[in-house]
Write a protein that holds these residues in place. Sequence first.
Motif, PDB file in Angstrom:
ATOM      1  N   LEU A   1      29.318  36.782  35.513  1.00  0.00           N
ATOM      2  CA  LEU A   1      29.181  37.929  36.416  1.00  0.00           C
ATOM      3  C   LEU A   1      28.223  37.707  37.583  1.00  0.00           C
ATOM      4  O   LEU A   1      28.183  38.510  38.508  1.00  0.00           O
ATOM      5  CB  LEU A   1      28.690  39.175  35.630  1.00  0.00           C
ATOM      6  N   SER A   2      27.443  36.657  37.546  1.00  0.00           N
ATOM      7  CA  SER A   2      26.404  36.472  38.565  1.00  0.00           C
ATOM      8  C   SER A   2      26.984  35.963  39.878  1.00  0.00           C
ATOM      9  O   SER A   2      28.193  35.701  39.973  1.00  0.00           O
ATOM     10  CB  SER A   2      25.364  35.467  38.072  1.00  0.00           C
ATOM     11  N   GLU A   3      26.103  35.828  40.864  1.00  0.00           N
ATOM     12  CA  GLU A   3      26.511  35.275  42.160  1.00  0.00           C
ATOM     13  C   GLU A   3      27.175  33.907  41.965  1.00  0.00           C
ATOM     14  O   GLU A   3      28.171  33.590  42.614  1.00  0.00           O
ATOM     15  CB  GLU A   3      25.259  35.152  43.029  1.00  0.00           C
ATOM     16  N   GLU A   4      26.635  33.106  41.006  1.00  0.00           N
ATOM     17  CA  GLU A   4      27.172  31.761  40.779  1.00  0.00           C
ATOM     18  C   GLU A   4      28.577  31.790  40.195  1.00  0.00           C
ATOM     19  O   GLU A   4      29.328  30.840  40.300  1.00  0.00           O
ATOM     20  CB  GLU A   4      26.253  30.958  39.831  1.00  0.00           C
ATOM     21  N   ALA A   5      28.936  32.925  39.536  1.00  0.00           N
ATOM     22  CA  ALA A   5      30.269  33.021  38.928  1.00  0.00           C
ATOM     23  C   ALA A   5      31.361  33.079  39.990  1.00  0.00           C
ATOM     24  O   ALA A   5      32.520  32.779  39.712  1.00  0.00           O
ATOM     25  CB  ALA A   5      30.351  34.249  38.022  1.00  0.00           C
ATOM     26  N   GLY A   6      31.000  33.453  41.221  1.00  0.00           N
ATOM     27  CA  GLY A   6      31.945  33.461  42.344  1.00  0.00           C
ATOM     28  C   GLY A   6      33.186  34.289  42.085  1.00  0.00           C
ATOM     29  O   GLY A   6      33.110  35.418  41.628  1.00  0.00           O
ATOM     30  N   MET A   7      34.371  33.674  42.345  1.00  0.00           N
ATOM     31  CA  MET A   7      35.646  34.395  42.222  1.00  0.00           C
ATOM     32  C   MET A   7      35.908  34.863  40.788  1.00  0.00           C
ATOM     33  O   MET A   7      36.540  35.881  40.567  1.00  0.00           O
ATOM     34  CB  MET A   7      36.812  33.515  42.692  1.00  0.00           C
ATOM     35  N   ARG A   8      35.405  34.096  39.818  1.00  0.00           N
ATOM     36  CA  ARG A   8      35.593  34.477  38.411  1.00  0.00           C
ATOM     37  C   ARG A   8      34.962  35.846  38.164  1.00  0.00           C
ATOM     38  O   ARG A   8      35.562  36.720  37.543  1.00  0.00           O
ATOM     39  CB  ARG A   8      34.932  33.413  37.522  1.00  0.00           C
ATOM     40  N   GLY A   9      33.741  36.032  38.687  1.00  0.00           N
ATOM     41  CA  GLY A   9      33.044  37.310  38.532  1.00  0.00           C
ATOM     42  C   GLY A   9      33.789  38.436  39.236  1.00  0.00           C
ATOM     43  O   GLY A   9      33.830  39.567  38.751  1.00  0.00           O
ATOM     44  N   ILE A  10      34.390  38.116  40.386  1.00  0.00           N
ATOM     45  CA  ILE A  10      35.124  39.133  41.157  1.00  0.00           C
ATOM     46  C   ILE A  10      36.364  39.589  40.397  1.00  0.00           C
ATOM     47  O   ILE A  10      36.639  40.791  40.290  1.00  0.00           O
ATOM     48  CB  ILE A  10      35.483  38.583  42.565  1.00  0.00           C
TER      49      ILE A  10
ATOM     50  N   LEU B   1      33.675  45.658  40.667  1.00  0.00           N
ATOM     51  CA  LEU B   1      33.657  46.598  39.530  1.00  0.00           C
ATOM     52  C   LEU B   1      33.861  48.026  40.036  1.00  0.00           C
ATOM     53  O   LEU B   1      34.674  48.788  39.495  1.00  0.00           O
ATOM     54  CB  LEU B   1      32.293  46.530  38.825  1.00  0.00           C
ATOM     55  N   ILE B   2      33.095  48.381  41.085  1.00  0.00           N
ATOM     56  CA  ILE B   2      33.220  49.740  41.643  1.00  0.00           C
ATOM     57  C   ILE B   2      34.633  49.936  42.207  1.00  0.00           C
ATOM     58  O   ILE B   2      35.263  50.966  41.992  1.00  0.00           O
ATOM     59  CB  ILE B   2      32.156  49.984  42.746  1.00  0.00           C
ATOM     60  N   GLY B   3      35.138  48.900  42.915  1.00  0.00           N
ATOM     61  CA  GLY B   3      36.481  48.996  43.490  1.00  0.00           C
ATOM     62  C   GLY B   3      37.546  49.120  42.416  1.00  0.00           C
ATOM     63  O   GLY B   3      38.445  49.961  42.515  1.00  0.00           O
ATOM     64  N   GLY B   4      37.452  48.288  41.384  1.00  0.00           N
ATOM     65  CA  GLY B   4      38.430  48.343  40.285  1.00  0.00           C
ATOM     66  C   GLY B   4      38.416  49.688  39.602  1.00  0.00           C
ATOM     67  O   GLY B   4      39.463  50.266  39.289  1.00  0.00           O
ATOM     68  N   TRP B   5      37.205  50.216  39.407  1.00  0.00           N
ATOM     69  CA  TRP B   5      37.075  51.516  38.728  1.00  0.00           C
ATOM     70  C   TRP B   5      37.556  52.656  39.633  1.00  0.00           C
ATOM     71  O   TRP B   5      38.323  53.512  39.204  1.00  0.00           O
ATOM     72  CB  TRP B   5      35.607  51.740  38.319  1.00  0.00           C
ATOM     73  N   SER B   6      37.075  52.671  40.896  1.00  0.00           N
ATOM     74  CA  SER B   6      37.352  53.834  41.749  1.00  0.00           C
ATOM     75  C   SER B   6      38.765  53.835  42.322  1.00  0.00           C
ATOM     76  O   SER B   6      39.345  54.890  42.542  1.00  0.00           O
ATOM     77  CB  SER B   6      36.333  53.923  42.894  1.00  0.00           C
ATOM     78  N   MET B   7      39.349  52.662  42.560  1.00  0.00           N
ATOM     79  CA  MET B   7      40.655  52.624  43.230  1.00  0.00           C
ATOM     80  C   MET B   7      41.799  52.318  42.284  1.00  0.00           C
ATOM     81  O   MET B   7      42.951  52.613  42.592  1.00  0.00           O
ATOM     82  CB  MET B   7      40.629  51.599  44.365  1.00  0.00           C
ATOM     83  N   MET B   8      41.486  51.701  41.139  1.00  0.00           N
ATOM     84  CA  MET B   8      42.584  51.300  40.264  1.00  0.00           C
ATOM     85  C   MET B   8      42.363  51.738  38.816  1.00  0.00           C
ATOM     86  O   MET B   8      43.083  51.279  37.925  1.00  0.00           O
ATOM     87  CB  MET B   8      42.725  49.777  40.311  1.00  0.00           C
ATOM     88  N   GLY B   9      41.360  52.575  38.575  1.00  0.00           N
ATOM     89  CA  GLY B   9      41.007  52.979  37.210  1.00  0.00           C
ATOM     90  C   GLY B   9      42.188  53.544  36.431  1.00  0.00           C
ATOM     91  O   GLY B   9      42.920  54.391  36.941  1.00  0.00           O
ATOM     92  N   PHE B  10      42.361  53.054  35.213  1.00  0.00           N
ATOM     93  CA  PHE B  10      43.487  53.500  34.386  1.00  0.00           C
ATOM     94  C   PHE B  10      43.375  54.969  33.983  1.00  0.00           C
ATOM     95  O   PHE B  10      44.367  55.575  33.588  1.00  0.00           O
ATOM     96  CB  PHE B  10      43.590  52.624  33.127  1.00  0.00           C
ATOM     97  N   HIS B  11      42.149  55.548  34.104  1.00  0.00           N
ATOM     98  CA  HIS B  11      41.981  56.938  33.685  1.00  0.00           C
ATOM     99  C   HIS B  11      42.728  57.906  34.604  1.00  0.00           C
ATOM    100  O   HIS B  11      42.959  59.053  34.236  1.00  0.00           O
ATOM    101  CB  HIS B  11      40.501  57.301  33.588  1.00  0.00           C
ATOM    102  N   ARG B  12      43.089  57.430  35.825  1.00  0.00           N
ATOM    103  CA  ARG B  12      43.800  58.323  36.747  1.00  0.00           C
ATOM    104  C   ARG B  12      45.313  58.209  36.614  1.00  0.00           C
ATOM    105  O   ARG B  12      46.043  59.078  37.076  1.00  0.00           O
ATOM    106  CB  ARG B  12      43.424  58.004  38.187  1.00  0.00           C
TER     107      ARG B  12
ATOM    108  N   PHE C   1      43.113  44.324  47.986  1.00  0.00           N
ATOM    109  CA  PHE C   1      41.994  44.874  48.759  1.00  0.00           C
ATOM    110  C   PHE C   1      40.711  44.928  47.926  1.00  0.00           C
ATOM    111  O   PHE C   1      39.619  44.740  48.464  1.00  0.00           O
ATOM    112  CB  PHE C   1      42.353  46.264  49.301  1.00  0.00           C
ATOM    113  N   VAL C   2      40.855  45.202  46.632  1.00  0.00           N
ATOM    114  CA  VAL C   2      39.663  45.225  45.766  1.00  0.00           C
ATOM    115  C   VAL C   2      39.093  43.809  45.643  1.00  0.00           C
ATOM    116  O   VAL C   2      37.878  43.607  45.743  1.00  0.00           O
ATOM    117  CB  VAL C   2      40.010  45.819  44.368  1.00  0.00           C
ATOM    118  N   ILE C   3      39.998  42.837  45.475  1.00  0.00           N
ATOM    119  CA  ILE C   3      39.566  41.436  45.397  1.00  0.00           C
ATOM    120  C   ILE C   3      38.895  41.036  46.724  1.00  0.00           C
ATOM    121  O   ILE C   3      37.843  40.399  46.743  1.00  0.00           O
ATOM    122  CB  ILE C   3      40.772  40.502  45.108  1.00  0.00           C
ATOM    123  N   LEU C   4      39.501  41.460  47.831  1.00  0.00           N
ATOM    124  CA  LEU C   4      38.958  41.132  49.161  1.00  0.00           C
ATOM    125  C   LEU C   4      37.556  41.734  49.343  1.00  0.00           C
ATOM    126  O   LEU C   4      36.641  41.051  49.816  1.00  0.00           O
ATOM    127  CB  LEU C   4      39.906  41.658  50.243  1.00  0.00           C
ATOM    128  N   SER C   5      37.378  42.994  48.927  1.00  0.00           N
ATOM    129  CA  SER C   5      36.063  43.629  49.095  1.00  0.00           C
ATOM    130  C   SER C   5      35.006  42.912  48.250  1.00  0.00           C
ATOM    131  O   SER C   5      33.872  42.709  48.694  1.00  0.00           O
ATOM    132  CB  SER C   5      36.112  45.121  48.755  1.00  0.00           C
TER     133      SER C   5
END
Lengths: 164, 179
Positions: free
Chosen positions: A68-77, A114-125, A148-152
């Motif tokens: 999850l860290s900065e070093e994780a790069g795309m994996r963390g995203i 994380l915020i993008g995945g939750w707010s724009m694609m959250g399964f709860h909606r 777009f979430v990946i891009l952000s």
Amino acid sequence: MLLPTLVFAAVGIGVFIFNARKEDGRHWRASEDGMRFLLKMLPIVLIAFLLAGFVEVLIPEAFVRDWLSEEAGMRGIFIGTIGGMFMVIGPYAAFPIIASIYVAGGGLGTVVSLIGGWSMMGFHRIPFESGFLGFRFSLIRLSVTFPFVILSGTIAHMIDVFIL
Amino acid sequence: MRGPLYVLSILTVIFAFLSVYAGGASLFLEGISTALWTLLETTPLILVAFFVVGQMEEAINAEKMNAMLDKHDGFRAVVIVALLGGAFPGPPYTYYPFLARLSDKRMPVYLYFTFLAGKQTYDVTRLPMEVSLIFPHIALIRNLITLPMPIFMAFIYRVVFGRKDTVEFFKGFIGGGDA
């Protein structure tokens, strides 16, 4: 926390005055509604903070560093985006948990995705969305939103690496 | 409301047990004290945030939104609809019925997607929570990065759907079961 509190207090007072212009008591009704909403959400808020506290002390440093860290790069995203989608909780519960991941060492790219995945694609909606507008609508929206979430997350990661 | 509460409660109990298992009573107490400090620090902002949410819900209602959506078209409509989406208060069970209710107005369908992209990106009722519960600088960066995204998404939806309207798109679904 003082500055954001003051800013939002100013916004709140501004909208309060705007509502008070109607002179039908809607500004007081709105204040009561806000506080009633808070009382209704209070159990979730308290439990979410408690959960966030445990998450913060429990997340292994190695996991944060590798995934999850900065070093994780795309994996963390990618993990952040997918993880955000599965966080089927409201903002008062989601944000403390996301903040605890950041405090534990999560990268900015991971946190933003994380915020993008939750707010724009959250399964709860999805049940509401597909119930009112159909599965086809949900599927199209999710397909367009995902890149777009990946891009952000990627832009945030680059800010983290090159600017911060 | 009870569903998320139960799920969170179960998760909290599991994490509490995990903390005892991983680090004994001291890690468990550390988790609780971390939670209490964060809560104490953010309480004033949480109170203000819910006050703002209440006022916003009163200031912006479905009738006002409906009147504005009727007036505009094109790029200006995209920007206005995205902003209206962000300003529309309430959880999913308020804005999805609102959109479903508008579906017979023959609006371009790409504006529906734009409204939701705006709602999910700019949500003004969520913003106080984001700033209060997450670090303000992260909230600022996140919002700056995602600011133009609903507009780009709208462009894609516009290319895909052209002038197709909601009546055509939802034919046989809203009010008639999933076709």
